[in-house]
Design an enzyme around this catalytic site. Structure first.
Site, PDB file in Angstrom:
ATOM      1  N   CYS A 135       1.040  -1.347  -0.059  1.00  0.00           N
ATOM      2  CA  CYS A 135       0.083  -0.037   0.106  1.00  0.00           C
ATOM      3  C   CYS A 135       0.908   1.447   0.016  1.00  0.00           C
ATOM      4  O   CYS A 135       0.479   2.582  -0.208  1.00  0.00           O
ATOM      5  CB  CYS A 135      -1.025   0.134   1.144  1.00  0.00           C
ATOM      6  SG  CYS A 135      -1.944  -1.529   1.171  1.00  0.00           S
ATOM      7  N   HIS A 271      -2.946   6.804   2.774  1.00  0.00           N
ATOM      8  CA  HIS A 271      -3.356   5.625   2.168  1.00  0.00           C
ATOM      9  C   HIS A 271      -4.960   5.477   2.430  1.00  0.00           C
ATOM     10  O   HIS A 271      -5.295   5.649   3.685  1.00  0.00           O
ATOM     11  CB  HIS A 271      -2.525   4.525   2.532  1.00  0.00           C
ATOM     12  CG  HIS A 271      -2.960   3.047   2.155  1.00  0.00           C
ATOM     13  ND1 HIS A 271      -3.686   2.890   1.097  1.00  0.00           N
ATOM     14  CD2 HIS A 271      -3.262   2.133   3.074  1.00  0.00           C
ATOM     15  CE1 HIS A 271      -4.034   1.661   1.157  1.00  0.00           C
ATOM     16  NE2 HIS A 271      -3.824   1.197   2.175  1.00  0.00           N
ATOM     17  N   ASN A 302     -10.427   0.363  -0.349  1.00  0.00           N
ATOM     18  CA  ASN A 302      -8.909   0.241  -0.166  1.00  0.00           C
ATOM     19  C   ASN A 302      -8.352  -0.378  -1.451  1.00  0.00           C
ATOM     20  O   ASN A 302      -8.603  -1.610  -1.523  1.00  0.00           O
ATOM     21  CB  ASN A 302      -8.711  -0.327   1.085  1.00  0.00           C
ATOM     22  CG  ASN A 302      -7.010  -0.495   1.422  1.00  0.00           C
ATOM     23  OD1 ASN A 302      -6.435  -0.381   0.289  1.00  0.00           O
ATOM     24  ND2 ASN A 302      -6.692  -0.824   2.541  1.00  0.00           N
TER      25      ASN A 302
HETATM   26  N1  COA Z   1     -18.739  -7.240   9.697  1.00  0.00           N
HETATM   27  C1  COA Z   1     -19.174  -7.571  10.947  1.00  0.00           C
HETATM   28  N2  COA Z   1     -18.457  -7.767  12.201  1.00  0.00           N
HETATM   29  C2  COA Z   1     -17.222  -8.054  11.761  1.00  0.00           C
HETATM   30  C3  COA Z   1     -16.570  -7.880  10.612  1.00  0.00           C
HETATM   31  C4  COA Z   1     -17.387  -7.308   9.454  1.00  0.00           C
HETATM   32  N3  COA Z   1     -16.936  -7.098   8.321  1.00  0.00           N
HETATM   33  N4  COA Z   1     -15.186  -7.922  10.828  1.00  0.00           N
HETATM   34  C5  COA Z   1     -15.007  -8.160  11.820  1.00  0.00           C
HETATM   35  N5  COA Z   1     -16.185  -8.199  12.606  1.00  0.00           N
HETATM   36  C6  COA Z   1     -16.366  -8.473  14.072  1.00  0.00           C
HETATM   37  C7  COA Z   1     -15.200  -9.214  14.655  1.00  0.00           C
HETATM   38  O1  COA Z   1     -15.323 -10.598  14.684  1.00  0.00           O
HETATM   39  C8  COA Z   1     -15.405  -8.768  16.083  1.00  0.00           C
HETATM   40  O2  COA Z   1     -16.418  -9.591  16.778  1.00  0.00           O
HETATM   41  P1  COA Z   1     -16.258 -10.000  18.226  1.00  0.00           P
HETATM   42  O3  COA Z   1     -16.219  -8.572  19.255  1.00  0.00           O
HETATM   43  O4  COA Z   1     -17.429 -10.867  18.499  1.00  0.00           O
HETATM   44  O5  COA Z   1     -14.900 -10.743  18.504  1.00  0.00           O
HETATM   45  C9  COA Z   1     -15.998  -7.331  16.255  1.00  0.00           C
HETATM   46  O6  COA Z   1     -16.541  -7.236  14.550  1.00  0.00           O
HETATM   47  C10 COA Z   1     -14.821  -6.343  16.384  1.00  0.00           C
HETATM   48  O7  COA Z   1     -13.707  -6.719  15.233  1.00  0.00           O
HETATM   49  P2  COA Z   1     -12.429  -5.806  15.422  1.00  0.00           P
HETATM   50  O8  COA Z   1     -11.532  -6.488  14.301  1.00  0.00           O
HETATM   51  O9  COA Z   1     -11.868  -5.588  16.564  1.00  0.00           O
HETATM   52  O10 COA Z   1     -12.977  -4.578  14.568  1.00  0.00           O
HETATM   53  P3  COA Z   1     -12.196  -3.140  14.393  1.00  0.00           P
HETATM   54  O11 COA Z   1     -12.857  -2.083  14.989  1.00  0.00           O
HETATM   55  O12 COA Z   1     -10.788  -3.374  14.715  1.00  0.00           O
HETATM   56  O13 COA Z   1     -12.274  -2.994  13.055  1.00  0.00           O
HETATM   57  C11 COA Z   1     -11.244  -3.376  10.769  1.00  0.00           C
HETATM   58  C12 COA Z   1     -11.662  -3.921  12.063  1.00  0.00           C
HETATM   59  C13 COA Z   1     -10.542  -4.102   9.952  1.00  0.00           C
HETATM   60  C14 COA Z   1     -12.231  -2.561  10.183  1.00  0.00           C
HETATM   61  C15 COA Z   1      -9.995  -2.355  11.488  1.00  0.00           C
HETATM   62  O14 COA Z   1      -9.376  -3.052  12.237  1.00  0.00           O
HETATM   63  C16 COA Z   1      -9.062  -1.871  10.334  1.00  0.00           C
HETATM   64  O15 COA Z   1      -9.261  -0.961   9.688  1.00  0.00           O
HETATM   65  N6  COA Z   1      -7.932  -1.974  10.640  1.00  0.00           N
HETATM   66  C17 COA Z   1      -6.725  -1.403   9.593  1.00  0.00           C
HETATM   67  C18 COA Z   1      -6.849  -2.153   8.235  1.00  0.00           C
HETATM   68  C19 COA Z   1      -5.902  -1.646   7.384  1.00  0.00           C
HETATM   69  O16 COA Z   1      -5.243  -0.800   7.646  1.00  0.00           O
HETATM   70  N7  COA Z   1      -5.791  -2.093   6.258  1.00  0.00           N
HETATM   71  C20 COA Z   1      -4.768  -1.654   5.253  1.00  0.00           C
HETATM   72  C21 COA Z   1      -3.816  -2.818   4.863  1.00  0.00           C
HETATM   73  S1  COA Z   1      -3.095  -2.380   3.732  1.00  0.00           S
END
Ligand code: COA
Length: 346
Positions: A135, A271, A302
């Site tokens: 990225c 990004h 993304n």
């Molecule tokens: N839809 C619904 N629920 C989801 C889900 C989805 N698409 N993905 C994860 N969940 C659930 C999880 O299982 C978790 O459930 P639990 O509480 O029962 O365990 C809950 O939602 C919270 O998940 P979590 O992963 O802690 O959420 P978050 O607030 O961290 O958001 C991301 C997840 C991926 C959106 C976030 O962490 C993120 O954007 N991270 C950075 C990603 C990034 O920079 N990517 C670039 C890569 S180059």
């Protein structure tokens, strides 16, 4: 040395370089974007995945992403974006000395995507190679272009960031399928009277490979009957915490290296990973209120390396920031690898 092998930016004679020739300034002359025709709304994903529009919008800010059709490849999308950048700059493909492609999703691997993009453009006798920095790929490729021009190896470099992330994403994995998207952005970088691309601040940390990256090698896939993938996997929360704690300092160093203060910036184009993360980084940076923060992620998702040039293109289309105004670019992702620089907007 034949006439053909003298770069358009080079000179004949016995000198390899005279001092000032080693620092020819460069600038992004124009950008171009290619967004696949098919948009995928959150509601469509929630029909096949255990997710919802409300969850995706709240956690990521994404409402829609793009899905490439079979004919929309890393090469065709990249070439289409490059053609738009050339047209916007009023340059023909004959002006191009080198094509640098930034991509992590080119499954062809060799010959490089850049060589194929050059062919698609009808670019003859140009250098062409790929940069792999996930990225942060656009930031790295842009600095390569700046360096090629500064060193006199090229006058015009096409930086093409093109991604078909749908080839790397497991459609059944809700932690990635709701985030990633397809598309391409290109920038024509050219020699210019004054510097328009600042020095890059960068870094990497391979100990975080497991936080975001491909889960299997292609060789594993080949040798394992019934194997699905390889797929791009991500431990989102860890990546989120790492990015918001580490990236503001990297961005600040890039502003400093450009000889500017945050108050001098007109735009922040990070990004486009996740709107919540973008806002958290902008907040920790302490960006003044007048700085426009790119939000292309909301209806593009993304697109890895392509996300920054796509976001710049949208700012241009919306006339959100004046040409020549300073913008801070910040890329980070898989591996991890990251980089930032300040540019003057085309
Ligand atoms: N839809 C619904 N629920 C989801 C889900 C989805 N698409 N993905 C994860 N969940 C659930 C999880 O299982 C978790 O459930 P639990 O509480 O029962 O365990 C809950 O939602 C919270 O998940 P979590 O992963 O802690 O959420 P978050 O607030 O961290 O958001 C991301 C997840 C991926 C959106 C976030 O962490 C993120 O954007 N991270 C950075 C990603 C990034 O920079 N990517 C670039 C890569 S180059």
């Amino acid at each position: 040395m034949t006439a053909e092998s003298v770069p358009k930016g080079g000179t004949r004679g016995s000198r390899i370089a005279a001092g000032p020739r080693l620092a020819i300034p460069a600038r992004i002359l124009a950008v171009g974007a290619y967004r696949p025709g098919r948009g995928v709304a959150n509601a469509e994903l929630s029909r096949t995945l255990d997710t919802s529009d409300a969850w995706i919008v709240k956690r990521t800010g994404i409402r829609r992403r793009c899905a490439a059709s079979p004919g929309e490849t890393v090469v065709t999308m990249g070439a289409a974006a490059a053609e738009k950048a050339l047209a916007a700059a009023g340059r023909s493909v004959d002006a191009v000395d080198c094509v640098v492609a930034a991509t992590m999703s080119y499954t062809g691997q060799s010959p490089s995507a850049a060589v194929q993009i050059a062919r698609e453009l009808g670019a003859k006798r140009v250098g062409a190679f790929d940069v792999s920095a996930a990225c942060a790929g656009f930031n790295y490729a842009l600095d390569v272009a700046r360096s090629l021009i500064a060193g006199g190896s090229a006058r015009h470099v096409l930086v093409v960031a093109s991604e078909r992330m749908s080839d790397l994403i497991d459609p059944g994995d809700r932690t990635t399928a709701v985030i990633f998207s397809d598309g391409a952005g290109a920038a024509l970088v050219g020699a210019y009277g004054e510097p328009g691309i600042g020095p890059m601040t960068w870094g990497s940390d391979g100990s975080l490979a497991g936080v975001a990256g491909q889960d299997l090698t292609w060789a594993h896939f080949r040798d394992t009957p019934g194997c699905r993938g390889p797929y791009f996997r991500m431990r989102g929360p860890e990546l989120y915490r790492w990015a918001i704690s580490e990236m503001p300092a990297v961005a600040l160093r890039a502003v400093d290296a450009a000889g500017l203060d945050l108050a001098d910036l007109a735009a922040f184009v990070p990004h486009q990973a996740n709107l919540r993360m973008i806002e958290a980084i902008a907040d920790r940076l302490g960006l003044p209120g007048h700085v426009v923060v790119a939000r292309d992620v909301e209806d593009q998702g993304n697109t890895s390396a392509a996300s920054i040039p796509l976001a710049i293109s949208r700012l241009k289309e919306e006339c959100a920031v004046a040409s020549g105004a300073p913008a801070l670019l910040l890329g980070f992702g898989a591996g991890v690898a990251y980089g930032a620089q300040v540019i003057r907007l085309p």
